[in-house]
Design a protein around this motif. Structure first.
Motif, PDB file in Angstrom:
ATOM      1  N   ARG A 251       0.814  -1.213   0.000  1.00  0.00           N
ATOM      2  CA  ARG A 251       0.000   0.000   0.000  1.00  0.00           C
ATOM      3  C   ARG A 251       0.849   1.265   0.000  1.00  0.00           C
ATOM      4  N   ARG A 252       2.105   1.155  -0.301  1.00  0.00           N
ATOM      5  CA  ARG A 252       3.008   2.300  -0.179  1.00  0.00           C
ATOM      6  C   ARG A 252       2.563   3.496  -1.035  1.00  0.00           C
ATOM      7  N   HIS A 253       1.970   3.205  -2.200  1.00  0.00           N
ATOM      8  CA  HIS A 253       1.549   4.295  -3.079  1.00  0.00           C
ATOM      9  C   HIS A 253       0.233   4.932  -2.641  1.00  0.00           C
ATOM     10  N   LEU A 254      -0.395   4.371  -1.625  1.00  0.00           N
ATOM     11  CA  LEU A 254      -1.645   4.929  -1.133  1.00  0.00           C
ATOM     12  C   LEU A 254      -1.437   5.905   0.010  1.00  0.00           C
ATOM     13  N   PHE A 255      -0.315   5.827   0.707  1.00  0.00           N
ATOM     14  CA  PHE A 255      -0.139   6.690   1.876  1.00  0.00           C
ATOM     15  C   PHE A 255       1.192   7.432   1.895  1.00  0.00           C
ATOM     16  N   LEU A 256       2.094   7.147   0.951  1.00  0.00           N
ATOM     17  CA  LEU A 256       3.356   7.872   0.884  1.00  0.00           C
ATOM     18  C   LEU A 256       3.410   8.692  -0.404  1.00  0.00           C
ATOM     19  N   SER A 257       3.828   9.939  -0.288  1.00  0.00           N
ATOM     20  CA  SER A 257       4.014  10.768  -1.469  1.00  0.00           C
ATOM     21  C   SER A 257       5.269  10.337  -2.212  1.00  0.00           C
ATOM     22  N   SER A 258       5.442  10.853  -3.418  1.00  0.00           N
ATOM     23  CA  SER A 258       6.644  10.499  -4.196  1.00  0.00           C
ATOM     24  C   SER A 258       7.907  10.954  -3.481  1.00  0.00           C
ATOM     25  N   THR A 259       7.847  12.127  -2.838  1.00  0.00           N
ATOM     26  CA  THR A 259       9.010  12.611  -2.081  1.00  0.00           C
ATOM     27  C   THR A 259       9.320  11.683  -0.916  1.00  0.00           C
ATOM     28  N   SER A 260       8.285  11.251  -0.216  1.00  0.00           N
ATOM     29  CA  SER A 260       8.487  10.341   0.912  1.00  0.00           C
ATOM     30  C   SER A 260       9.069   9.012   0.449  1.00  0.00           C
ATOM     31  N   ARG A 261       8.585   8.514  -0.668  1.00  0.00           N
ATOM     32  CA  ARG A 261       9.098   7.226  -1.163  1.00  0.00           C
ATOM     33  C   ARG A 261      10.561   7.339  -1.569  1.00  0.00           C
ATOM     34  N   LEU A 262      10.926   8.444  -2.230  1.00  0.00           N
ATOM     35  CA  LEU A 262      12.328   8.615  -2.632  1.00  0.00           C
ATOM     36  C   LEU A 262      13.242   8.693  -1.415  1.00  0.00           C
ATOM     37  N   ARG A 263      12.846   9.477  -0.431  1.00  0.00           N
ATOM     38  CA  ARG A 263      13.681   9.605   0.770  1.00  0.00           C
ATOM     39  C   ARG A 263      13.747   8.285   1.538  1.00  0.00           C
ATOM     40  N   ALA A 264      12.625   7.594   1.608  1.00  0.00           N
ATOM     41  CA  ALA A 264      12.603   6.339   2.356  1.00  0.00           C
ATOM     42  C   ALA A 264      13.528   5.316   1.723  1.00  0.00           C
ATOM     43  N   VAL A 265      13.533   5.228   0.401  1.00  0.00           N
ATOM     44  CA  VAL A 265      14.410   4.273  -0.280  1.00  0.00           C
ATOM     45  C   VAL A 265      15.867   4.563   0.044  1.00  0.00           C
ATOM     46  N   ASN A 266      16.258   5.837  -0.038  1.00  0.00           N
ATOM     47  CA  ASN A 266      17.657   6.200   0.222  1.00  0.00           C
ATOM     48  C   ASN A 266      18.052   5.919   1.666  1.00  0.00           C
ATOM     49  N   VAL A 267      17.190   6.306   2.604  1.00  0.00           N
ATOM     50  CA  VAL A 267      17.515   6.119   4.027  1.00  0.00           C
ATOM     51  C   VAL A 267      17.560   4.631   4.374  1.00  0.00           C
ATOM     52  N   TRP A 268      16.580   3.861   3.901  1.00  0.00           N
ATOM     53  CA  TRP A 268      16.535   2.442   4.250  1.00  0.00           C
ATOM     54  C   TRP A 268      17.681   1.666   3.625  1.00  0.00           C
ATOM     55  N   GLU A 269      18.080   2.022   2.411  1.00  0.00           N
ATOM     56  CA  GLU A 269      19.232   1.353   1.808  1.00  0.00           C
ATOM     57  C   GLU A 269      20.496   1.616   2.621  1.00  0.00           C
ATOM     58  N   SER A 270      20.684   2.861   3.054  1.00  0.00           N
ATOM     59  CA  SER A 270      21.864   3.194   3.858  1.00  0.00           C
ATOM     60  C   SER A 270      21.819   2.516   5.221  1.00  0.00           C
TER      61      SER A 270
END
Length: 523
Positions: A251-270
């Motif tokens: 459900r990530r596309h239902l409650f996270l904005s594109s900005t939130s998804r981009l930041r989350a990917v970078n932070v979680w990968e690190s």
């Protein structure tokens, strides 16, 4: 603790350098990190590292499981649910039974209960090791999905076996009815708690006025809440995190904005990068603590026991992999299976050989109490710790180093995906363009005729030669475009030296160029 802070910083730098080296020589980084930890542990004057199992279970495990749940494909997980479930539960139990039998037969002082305890510790293969190895080789998508799906669930099943065996050793009793009820609560309770908390976080994201920063904080907090809530009521924290992570991932596309998804990917990968590096380095660094408590058994003899258990694990997993194929071939006559064709022996062998053990096994071994409830020393604790370490080290070296070679030699065909991924990507892009053009001309015909920007967009999509994605199919075109992006950055930095230039505008353009370069790398 503060005086050790520079030491920990040095360890992080060493981890980063070793991972870069592993990527250069195309070796799975867990192997180099464990060996480096071993080497550092023998350096005179190095502080003794003592791993707190609670640190692994509470600090490290929830985010690593959560990140894996977000990365896996639910479609592939459901498609191969039978074989994934078999390896995550049935094979783990069979492996634990094989280890219990072998250790009680050949290791002096081991009872069947202690054998099951050891089996629950060493039975789950490590997801990080397999993932680090597979990124250097081409492997069929189905095998990759099976290994990823198994790794999400096998920690839970092995830890459940470990808990029951620990109770049996500590109390000397094992009541089947109570064990069945506890097992049911651990599994179903853990899943229910994870789904309930995930739904709560979903509502927090959707009902509250969150932004990218608060969204990111909530995603970081969620796995810890799921794990601690489940463990506090004696259900499976692992299954809680996995089930909750899968729900939110879908459900990530239902409650996270594109900005939130981009930041989350970078932070979680690190975050997963540094956590994985630390835990494998800690495995090697913990050797002095493990060997210090090895009393009454020579090191050579203990190594022999560890190699014996390693052989049992490898053989059991290989037999299980081929057994799963036999069961599938029989079951296809009665039920619908995902793939009814005979897979040969290469695929099952690779699946069986990918059984490297890792940090969950060591954390489980370290969590064995030093004394029983009556104050008596826990039987064979130090030997179990040492055997676990030998199993981790030997499977990483033997299977981890040979698995890429086997995959290259076998040249396994990907029967589920006939087109190369890059070609498949561009075909889907063209399909998206065609559908978008049809939608524009059908639903917004008047607006297209009135607005030049929409007309330009239509012309761009209609002219396939102007589609950037198609132009960048070759490496030469990519290189030219990336060089152009670098040149634009230089112009922006040069213009920013002018006192009248708005630096915030320059930064926005630099961010846009970074996003564009990131997009090009994915083409």
């Amino acid at each position: 603790m503060l005086h050790l802070f520079p030491y920990y910083l040095a360890l992080i730098i060493i981890i980063v350098l070793l991972i870069m080296l592993a990527n250069r020589i195309k070796v799975a980084y867990p192997i180099l990190l464990v060996l480096a930890g071993l080497g550092i542990s023998f350096v005179p004057g190095v502080p003794l590292i003592q791993i707190d199992p609670e640190l692994i279970f509470v600090i490290f495990l929830p985010p690593l499981l959560y990140e894996a749940a977000w990365a896996i494909s639910w479609k592939e997980l459901w498609k191969w649910r039978r074989i994934i479930g078999s390896f995550a539960f049935i094979v783990v139990f069979l492996t634990s039974f094989a280890v219990a039998w072998a250790s009680s037969m050949f290791v002096p002082g081991f009872t069947l209960a202690l054998g099951f305890l050891l089996g629950g510790i060493v039975s789950p293969p490590d997801a990080v090791s397999a993932g680090a190895i597979l990124k250097f080789v081409n492997i069929p998508k189905r095998l990759e999905s099976m290994l990823q799906g198994e790794s999400l669930l096998n920690d839970a099943s092995s830890l459940i076996i470990f808990r029951f065996a620990l109770i049996a050793v500590s109390t000397g009793h094992f009541i089947v009815q109570d064990a069945a009820l506890s097992f049911g609560w651990m599994v179903f309770g853990g899943v229910a708690i994870g789904l309930a908390i995930a739904y709560l976080f979903f509502k927090l994201h959707t009902l509250l006025p969150t932004d990218a920063n608060t969204d990111l904080v909530l995603t970081l907090v969620a796995p810890y809440v799921m794990y601690i809530a489940a463990e506090s009521v004696h259900s499976s924290g692992v299954l809680s995190v996995v089930s909750g992570g899968l729900l939110l991932s879908q459900r990530r596309h239902l409650f996270l904005s594109s900005t939130s998804r981009l930041r989350a990917v970078n932070v979680w990968e690190s975050l997963s990068f540094i956590l994985n590096g630390l835990v494998f380095m800690l495995i090697g660094l913990d050797l002095p603590e493990i060997t210090a408590g090895l009393d009454g058994v020579s090191t050579i003899t203990a190594v022999g026991y560890g190699l014996l258990i390693t052989a049992v694990l490898i053989i059991s997993r290989l037999l299980s992999a081929f057994g799963a194929i036999v069961v599938t071939m029989i079951a296809r006559n009665f039920i619908t299976v995902a793939d009814s064709t005979y897979p040969g022996i290469k695929g099952p062998f690779v699946l069986g050989w990918a059984g490297m053990r890792g940090v969950v096994s060591l954390a489980a071994a370290l969590s064995i109490p030093v004394h029983l409830s009556d104050g008596v020393a826990f039987p064979q604790r130090n030997l179990i710790l040492f055997i676990t370490f030998i199993v981790i080290l030997s499977t990483l070296l033997l299977q981890g180093l040979t698995l890429p070679y086997l995959i290259r030699v076998f040249r396994l065909p990907d029967s589920d995906h006939h087109l190369p991924e890059e070609e498949d990507y561009h075909l889907m892009y063209k399909k998206l363009v065609a559908e978008s053009l049809t939608h524009l001309k059908t639903e917004y015909a008047a607006q297209v005729n009135e607005h030049p920007a929409l007309q330009q967009l239509v012309r761009k999509w209609e002219d396939s030669n102007q589609l950037l994605d198609d132009e960048l199919q070759t490496s030469d075109h990519k290189a030219i475009y990336l060089q152009l992006l670098d040149q634009q950055r230089q112009w922006l930095r040069q213009w920013n030296k002018d006192p009248v230039t708005n630096e915030e505008v320059v930064r926005k353009h630099l961010l846009r160029l970074d996003l564009e370069e990131e997009r090009v790398h994915y083409l």
